[in-house]
Enzyme design. Structure first.
Site, mmCIF file in Angstrom:
data_model
loop_
_atom_site.group_PDB
_atom_site.id
_atom_site.type_symbol
_atom_site.label_atom_id
_atom_site.label_comp_id
_atom_site.label_asym_id
_atom_site.label_seq_id
_atom_site.Cartn_x
_atom_site.Cartn_y
_atom_site.Cartn_z
ATOM 1 N N GLU A 109 77.920 13.109 116.579
ATOM 2 C CA GLU A 109 78.069 12.923 115.135
ATOM 3 C C GLU A 109 79.382 13.479 114.583
ATOM 4 O O GLU A 109 79.800 13.115 113.492
ATOM 5 C CB GLU A 109 76.919 13.601 114.374
ATOM 6 C CG GLU A 109 75.703 12.722 114.167
ATOM 7 C CD GLU A 109 74.926 12.511 115.459
ATOM 8 O OE1 GLU A 109 74.933 13.416 116.306
ATOM 9 O OE2 GLU A 109 74.340 11.433 115.620
ATOM 10 N N HIS A 142 88.518 34.498 110.804
ATOM 11 C CA HIS A 142 87.966 34.795 109.478
ATOM 12 C C HIS A 142 86.835 33.842 109.101
ATOM 13 O O HIS A 142 85.721 34.288 108.856
ATOM 14 C CB HIS A 142 89.100 34.753 108.428
ATOM 15 C CG HIS A 142 88.638 35.107 107.050
ATOM 16 N ND1 HIS A 142 89.412 35.758 106.139
ATOM 17 C CD2 HIS A 142 87.460 34.890 106.415
ATOM 18 C CE1 HIS A 142 88.741 35.947 105.018
ATOM 19 N NE2 HIS A 142 87.545 35.411 105.170
ATOM 20 N N GLU A 165 88.740 35.183 96.295
ATOM 21 C CA GLU A 165 89.399 33.997 96.852
ATOM 22 C C GLU A 165 89.609 32.911 95.797
ATOM 23 O O GLU A 165 89.846 31.749 96.142
ATOM 24 C CB GLU A 165 88.580 33.429 98.034
ATOM 25 C CG GLU A 165 88.341 34.385 99.180
ATOM 26 C CD GLU A 165 89.611 34.757 99.975
ATOM 27 O OE1 GLU A 165 90.712 34.336 99.577
ATOM 28 O OE2 GLU A 165 89.469 35.487 100.962
ATOM 29 N N HIS A 223 83.616 28.421 101.173
ATOM 30 C CA HIS A 223 84.172 29.268 102.244
ATOM 31 C C HIS A 223 83.026 30.060 102.858
ATOM 32 O O HIS A 223 82.228 30.657 102.134
ATOM 33 C CB HIS A 223 85.229 30.204 101.659
ATOM 34 C CG HIS A 223 85.616 31.326 102.574
ATOM 35 N ND1 HIS A 223 86.075 31.113 103.860
ATOM 36 C CD2 HIS A 223 85.599 32.671 102.412
ATOM 37 C CE1 HIS A 223 86.327 32.283 104.422
ATOM 38 N NE2 HIS A 223 86.039 33.249 103.579
ATOM 39 N N HIS A 280 81.733 32.372 106.701
ATOM 40 C CA HIS A 280 82.146 32.995 107.957
ATOM 41 C C HIS A 280 81.312 32.420 109.106
ATOM 42 O O HIS A 280 80.521 33.134 109.733
ATOM 43 C CB HIS A 280 81.993 34.512 107.850
ATOM 44 C CG HIS A 280 82.874 35.130 106.800
ATOM 45 N ND1 HIS A 280 82.806 36.456 106.436
ATOM 46 C CD2 HIS A 280 83.862 34.589 106.031
ATOM 47 C CE1 HIS A 280 83.718 36.709 105.493
ATOM 48 N NE2 HIS A 280 84.356 35.589 105.219
#
Ligand code: 13P
Ligand code: ZN
Length: 273
Positions: free
Chosen positions: A171, A212, A118, A141, A143
């Site tokens: 919050e 994803h 990525e 990134h 999952h």
């Protein structure tokens, strides 16, 4: 003169800590997730010989605006659960070459690894965030389970998705007044998903990749981790609320307006009634 071990650097320790936490929370199964951290030369130079390039690795896009910049990144196919016990295999310190077409490996990926698949999304997102926030340094990134689940059951509309997240924790709005950007489902690792993500990052620090995972950005590890874990916590509560039969009441828009005023944050325009 020999240098201090890279593993003892604060930035490697931060990478170890954050990847371990992401794994501990169950968000990064197998090799899921990737992190990149922009470093200043003066942070790197006490630990690495800047003239000693171990390998040069081509990248499939033009990173001209990141020339000479240093990043510590997670490796492609590497498991977050293994980073703490073998940081030199699972992490790499890279510098963008003078023509922006490759990265030079200065430390790490000792078992022959390469930066995350990525990297296009990470680099394009760094470029994008740096244009709106000169303090920006981290792209993460992961999952995150409940956010992914919500991407199946909820409309993929940024306003309505963000409102649900804001309503689930008092919050949430304070932490992410800029809300959550959403891109279409796209093939991971491509330039296309990189461009779509980077475009969203011009307006927000959180971008959902439907079905994803999540992308977060910020000036340091805590800020990015905190953003993602707050969004994920809201998504988890949303999941329980639905499982318990749906909300009987929620935080109202006028309460959210009062919250924003009290914490001096500006909610994304048009997201509250
Ligand atoms: P990498 O192992 O190449 O970082 O890919 C993991 C991932 O989450 C892809 O989106
Ligand atoms: Zn992923």
């Amino acid at each position: 003169m020999s240098k201090i071990s890279v593993i003892d650097s604060p930035w490697t320790q931060e990478m170890i800590e954050v990847t371990s936490n992401l794994y501990r929370l169950g968000w990064d199964e197998r090799n899921g997730g990737n992190v990149s951290y922009l470093l200043r030369e003066e942070e790197v130079s006490p630990y690495v010989d800047l003239a000693n390039v171990t390998r040069t690795i081509a990248i499939p896009f033009d990173a001209a605006s990141l020339v000479g910049k240093y990043f510590i990144v997670t490796g492609s196919g590497k498991y977050f659960k293994n980073v703490a016990k073998a940081p030199a295999d699972n992490l790499g310190l890279i510098r963008v070459t003078a023509d922006g077409s490759a990265v030079e490996l200065l430390w790490g990926f000792e078992d022959g690894g390469v930066p995350t698949s990525e990297l296009p999304s990470h680099f394009m997102s760094h470029i994008s965030r740096l244009t709106v926030d000169p303090e920006h340094r981290v792209i993460m990134h992961t999952h995150a389970t409940h956010l992914i689940a919500m991407s199946f059951t909820q409309e993929l509309d940024e306003r309505s998705f963000t409102r649900k997240i804001w309503q689930m924790c008092s919050e949430s709005l304070v932490v992410m007044p800029d809300g959550i950007g959403i891109i279409p489902w796209l093939v991971p690792g491509t330039l296309e998903i990189g461009k779509a993500t980077a475009e969203k990052f011009k307006e927000t620090r959180l971008v959902l990749w439907p079905h994803h995972g999540m992308y977060g950005s910020g000036k340091d590890m805590d800020e990015v981790f905190g953003l993602i874990e707050t969004a994920e916590k809201s998504a988890e509560i949303y999941t329980y609320v639905q499982a318990q039969g749906g909300a009987k009441q929620t935080i109202t828009d006028s309460e959210l307006v009062a919250l924003a005023a009290s914490f001096q944050v500006v909610p994304k325009v048009g997201y509250l009634e």
